[in-house]
Design a protein around this motif. Structure first.
Motif, PDB file in Angstrom:
ATOM      1  N   ALA A 323       0.836  -1.205   0.000  1.00 43.14           N
ATOM      2  CA  ALA A 323       0.000   0.000   0.000  1.00 43.14           C
ATOM      3  C   ALA A 323       0.867   1.251   0.000  1.00 43.14           C
ATOM      4  CB  ALA A 323      -0.917  -0.012   1.217  1.00 43.14           C
ATOM      5  N   GLN A 324       0.487   2.202  -0.843  1.00 38.10           N
ATOM      6  CA  GLN A 324       1.239   3.452  -0.947  1.00 38.10           C
ATOM      7  C   GLN A 324       0.541   4.624  -0.267  1.00 38.10           C
ATOM      8  OE1 GLN A 324       4.392   3.444  -2.389  1.00 38.10           O
ATOM      9  NE2 GLN A 324       3.956   1.233  -2.282  1.00 38.10           N
ATOM     10  N   SER A 325      -0.602   4.366   0.353  1.00 42.31           N
ATOM     11  CA  SER A 325      -1.342   5.421   1.042  1.00 42.31           C
ATOM     12  C   SER A 325      -2.231   4.785   2.094  1.00 42.31           C
ATOM     13  CB  SER A 325      -2.203   6.210   0.048  1.00 42.31           C
ATOM     14  OG  SER A 325      -3.231   5.378  -0.470  1.00 42.31           O
ATOM     15  N   LEU A 326      -2.794   5.614   2.962  1.00 42.05           N
ATOM     16  CA  LEU A 326      -3.722   5.113   3.964  1.00 42.05           C
ATOM     17  C   LEU A 326      -4.963   4.527   3.307  1.00 42.05           C
ATOM     18  CD1 LEU A 326      -3.521   7.927   6.693  1.00 42.05           C
ATOM     19  CD2 LEU A 326      -2.496   5.648   6.762  1.00 42.05           C
ATOM     20  N   ASP A 327      -5.419   5.138   2.221  1.00 36.40           N
ATOM     21  CA  ASP A 327      -6.591   4.627   1.521  1.00 36.40           C
ATOM     22  C   ASP A 327      -6.311   3.247   0.925  1.00 36.40           C
ATOM     23  OD1 ASP A 327      -8.113   6.832   2.132  1.00 36.40           O
ATOM     24  OD2 ASP A 327      -7.803   7.828   0.193  1.00 36.40           O
ATOM     25  N   GLN A 328      -5.131   3.070   0.358  1.00 37.12           N
ATOM     26  CA  GLN A 328      -4.789   1.763  -0.202  1.00 37.12           C
ATOM     27  C   GLN A 328      -4.671   0.716   0.901  1.00 37.12           C
ATOM     28  OE1 GLN A 328      -1.393   1.872  -2.816  1.00 37.12           O
ATOM     29  NE2 GLN A 328      -2.287   3.447  -4.142  1.00 37.12           N
ATOM     30  N   ALA A 329      -4.107   1.101   2.031  1.00 38.35           N
ATOM     31  CA  ALA A 329      -4.010   0.167   3.167  1.00 38.35           C
ATOM     32  C   ALA A 329      -5.404  -0.235   3.642  1.00 38.35           C
ATOM     33  CB  ALA A 329      -3.224   0.806   4.306  1.00 38.35           C
ATOM     34  N   ALA A 330      -6.302   0.748   3.724  1.00 33.67           N
ATOM     35  CA  ALA A 330      -7.669   0.454   4.154  1.00 33.67           C
ATOM     36  C   ALA A 330      -8.365  -0.466   3.153  1.00 33.67           C
ATOM     37  CB  ALA A 330      -8.458   1.751   4.321  1.00 33.67           C
ATOM     38  N   ALA A 331      -8.096  -0.284   1.865  1.00 30.12           N
ATOM     39  CA  ALA A 331      -8.717  -1.121   0.843  1.00 30.12           C
ATOM     40  C   ALA A 331      -8.242  -2.570   0.953  1.00 30.12           C
ATOM     41  CB  ALA A 331      -8.406  -0.564  -0.546  1.00 30.12           C
ATOM     42  N   LEU A 332      -6.960  -2.758   1.270  1.00 32.47           N
ATOM     43  CA  LEU A 332      -6.445  -4.118   1.451  1.00 32.47           C
ATOM     44  C   LEU A 332      -7.058  -4.769   2.690  1.00 32.47           C
ATOM     45  CD1 LEU A 332      -2.666  -3.649   0.553  1.00 32.47           C
ATOM     46  CD2 LEU A 332      -4.480  -4.606  -0.868  1.00 32.47           C
ATOM     47  N   TRP A 333      -7.159  -4.017   3.772  1.00 30.90           N
ATOM     48  CA  TRP A 333      -7.768  -4.560   4.985  1.00 30.90           C
ATOM     49  C   TRP A 333      -9.255  -4.843   4.771  1.00 30.90           C
ATOM     50  CZ3 TRP A 333      -6.360  -7.150   8.934  1.00 30.90           C
ATOM     51  CH2 TRP A 333      -5.076  -7.017   9.464  1.00 30.90           C
ATOM     52  N   LYS A 334      -9.899  -4.062   3.935  1.00 31.53           N
ATOM     53  CA  LYS A 334     -11.330  -4.293   3.680  1.00 31.53           C
ATOM     54  C   LYS A 334     -11.554  -5.667   3.053  1.00 31.53           C
ATOM     55  CE  LYS A 334     -15.447  -2.251   1.550  1.00 31.53           C
ATOM     56  NZ  LYS A 334     -15.989  -1.101   0.785  1.00 31.53           N
ATOM     57  N   LEU A 335     -10.632  -6.109   2.215  1.00 33.90           N
ATOM     58  CA  LEU A 335     -10.747  -7.441   1.620  1.00 33.90           C
ATOM     59  C   LEU A 335     -10.778  -8.511   2.697  1.00 33.90           C
ATOM     60  CD1 LEU A 335      -8.229  -7.059  -1.346  1.00 33.90           C
ATOM     61  CD2 LEU A 335     -10.729  -6.976  -1.475  1.00 33.90           C
ATOM     62  N   ARG A 336      -9.923  -8.355   3.681  1.00 37.92           N
ATOM     63  CA  ARG A 336      -9.865  -9.341   4.777  1.00 37.92           C
ATOM     64  C   ARG A 336     -11.073  -9.210   5.706  1.00 37.92           C
ATOM     65  NH1 ARG A 336     -10.990 -11.640   8.437  1.00 37.92           N
ATOM     66  NH2 ARG A 336      -9.761 -12.521  10.142  1.00 37.92           N
ATOM     67  N   GLU A 337     -11.417  -7.998   6.085  1.00 38.78           N
ATOM     68  CA  GLU A 337     -12.461  -7.794   7.086  1.00 38.78           C
ATOM     69  C   GLU A 337     -13.863  -8.033   6.537  1.00 38.78           C
ATOM     70  OE1 GLU A 337     -11.459  -3.849   8.286  1.00 38.78           O
ATOM     71  OE2 GLU A 337     -10.069  -4.527   9.852  1.00 38.78           O
ATOM     72  N   SER A 338     -14.003  -8.111   5.219  1.00 33.48           N
ATOM     73  CA  SER A 338     -15.326  -8.319   4.608  1.00 33.48           C
ATOM     74  C   SER A 338     -15.624  -9.786   4.343  1.00 33.48           C
ATOM     75  CB  SER A 338     -15.418  -7.543   3.289  1.00 33.48           C
ATOM     76  OG  SER A 338     -15.248  -6.156   3.485  1.00 33.48           O
ATOM     77  N   LEU A 339     -14.714 -10.679   4.684  1.00 29.02           N
ATOM     78  CA  LEU A 339     -14.903 -12.089   4.351  1.00 29.02           C
ATOM     79  C   LEU A 339     -16.162 -12.669   4.986  1.00 29.02           C
ATOM     80  CD1 LEU A 339     -11.193 -13.201   4.498  1.00 29.02           C
ATOM     81  CD2 LEU A 339     -12.732 -13.654   2.581  1.00 29.02           C
TER      82      LEU A 339
END
Length: 474
Positions: A323-339
């Motif tokens: 991730a290159q930004s906080l938004d990108q980091a949040a988007a990656l975590w959203k993949l995990r947290e939405s399972l």
């Protein structure tokens, strides 16, 4: 009133004298949200829902109910997944909601500690720590609604256990209302107190069966100044284990989370959760989400880039993105947290919250999948979770086009397969969700009989009349 108790009017009157008329809820519509749980597996009835404001009121409620023989069901944010917060169908229980015990009593940044009441949500506790330039590391998908009392009662884990431990590791002390009405307190910022039995840990994870936690002193930590979140494509769980050990060796204490998920799980997220996208150019059978945190500006980002590049060079991953930004980091975590949400939208799901030694995770996933395929080929395993601490949510989704009710009727059969592998590998049938009502009988089948005897003896000593959460855990 729903209970068949001749003394119900008198009991309600005496409860109202403790908490006030407005805090005694008997209307069926108003009680409804407190009588079920998120997975719709358990629905109960209750004499009333009580909403005390102070620990002393909780103690007085318990003393009165203990004398009257009225069961008490403690409830936090009602996000639990094993039915431990739900009354039975008798209508004789009092549901004790801790939602109004919601004060931040003290924050001591110098001692890295804060004392909060049981009804404070996890998100509020995180915010209070951040306001003092500190960090409270427990992180759960339900953090906006789950409460500290519930987190303690179930010994919640979450994604940062690999670095900080579960709630037993994050609490310095607790305040507990006992069934006889007395308030027991181990609150305080002491890091060392070798004066007898560890009563704090006794109540954490007891699921409201020994006492009602009304407040806790929690550990705080320095707030990280940099963070790196990477997402890697992998061949299989065996490669994920090698990658985990590689990252641990390079990152050391900077490793904050190491989560894994199968492609089947990611496909469900991409299909059902708006705003998500595949972060890698090509699909992979498995994925790892890795988070590093550090206390110097840019340190985690530099380490993350170096470690991911080294992992690719070593053949420990097929692809990776950082991730290159906080938004990108949040988007990656959203993949995990939405399972979990994505699986719910897909249809029926038989869920398992298991733990095995970290080294056995690949064998567990392979063997459980092989046995499940042999017994029930159309079922779809969707394993994911906290590989860093050995906790895998081995969920099984219904076959495409299958009838949900017919699929869920195979719950016992599928449980037996999955938990059989867990037992063979020296694991646990509950890693972080607790036992509740859902796994009570399974506990009797898997727990050491002497340990169960000791647990019953403790229960009998603290709650001799059995009013606290009857039918839960034991």
């Amino acid at each position: 009133m729903t209970a068949d108790r001749s003394d119900a009017p008198l009991l309600l009157s005496r409860l109202a004298a403790i908490v006030g008329e407005a805090a005694v809820v008997t209307d069926a519509t108003a009680m409804s949200p407190y009588l079920g749980e998120p997975r719709d597996l358990y629905h109960g009835r209750a004499l009333c829902v009580l909403k005390p404001r102070t620990a002393r009121e909780v103690g007085d409620i318990l003393a009165l109910c203990n004398a009257a023989g009225a069961p008490v069901i403690p409830q936090g944010g009602n996000t639990g997944l094993v039915g431990g917060q739900t009354p039975d169908a008798s209508g004789a229980s009092v549901v004790l909601s801790l939602e109004r015990l919601n004060r931040i009593r003290a924050v001591d940044a110098a001692a890295d500690a804060m004392t909060v009441e049981a009804g404070v949500t996890l998100a509020q506790a995180q915010d209070a720590a951040q306001a003092a330039d500190r960090f409270f590391p427990l992180s759960l998908a339900s953090e906006g609604s789950c409460t500290i009392g519930g987190n303690l009662a179930t010994n919640a884990g979450g994604v940062h256990v690999i670095a900080f431990g579960s709630m037993r590791d994050l609490a310095l002390g607790v305040e507990v209302a006992l069934p006889d009405g007395r308030l027991l307190s181990t609150l305080g910022a002491l890091r060392k107190d070798n004066t007898g039995y560890d009563l704090t840990r006794l109540f954490i994870g007891s699921e409201g069966t020994l006492g009602v936690i009304t407040a806790a002193t929690l550990k705080l930590f320095p707030r990280p100044r940099s963070r790196a979140v990477g997402f890697l494509g992998l061949r299989d769980p065996a490669q994920a284990l090698k990658l985990l050990n590689f990252v641990k060796g390079r990152a050391g204490p900077m490793l904050n989370a190491f989560e894994v998920a199968s492609r089947s799980g990611l496909d469900l997220v991409l299909r059902h959760i708006p705003g998500t996208r595949d972060p890698l150019a090509q699909p992979h059978e498995w994925y790892a989400l890795v988070e590093l945190a550090a206390f110097a500006d840019g340190e985690a980002e530099r380490a993350g880039a170096e470690i991911l590049a080294a992992a690719l060079d070593a053949g420990l991953a097929q692809d990776a993105t950082l991730a290159q930004s906080l938004d990108q980091a949040a988007a990656l975590w959203k993949l995990r947290e939405s399972l979990s949400e994505a699986q719910k939208r897909e249809g029926g799901s038989i869920k398992h919250d298991i733990a095995v030694p970290v080294s056995e995770i690949p064998r567990f996933i392979d063997e459980a999948g092989r046995r499940l395929a042999a017994a029930f080929p159309p079922a779809r395993p969707v394993p994911f979770g906290h590989m860093g601490d050995g906790n895998i949510h081995y969920n099984v989704s219904q076959p495409v086009g299958a009838d949900k009710a017919q699929f869920l009727a195979r719950w016992a059969e599928i449980n037996a397969i999955v938990h059989g592998v867990v037992r063979e590998l020296g694991g646990s049938i509950s890693a972080e969700h607790g036992i509740g009502r859902l796994k009570r009988d399974l506990l009797h089948e898997t727990k050491d009989p002497v340990a169960l005897d000791a647990m019953r003896a403790i229960k009998a000593a603290l709650d001799p009349n059995g009013i606290l959460n009857p039918g839960v855990l034991l």
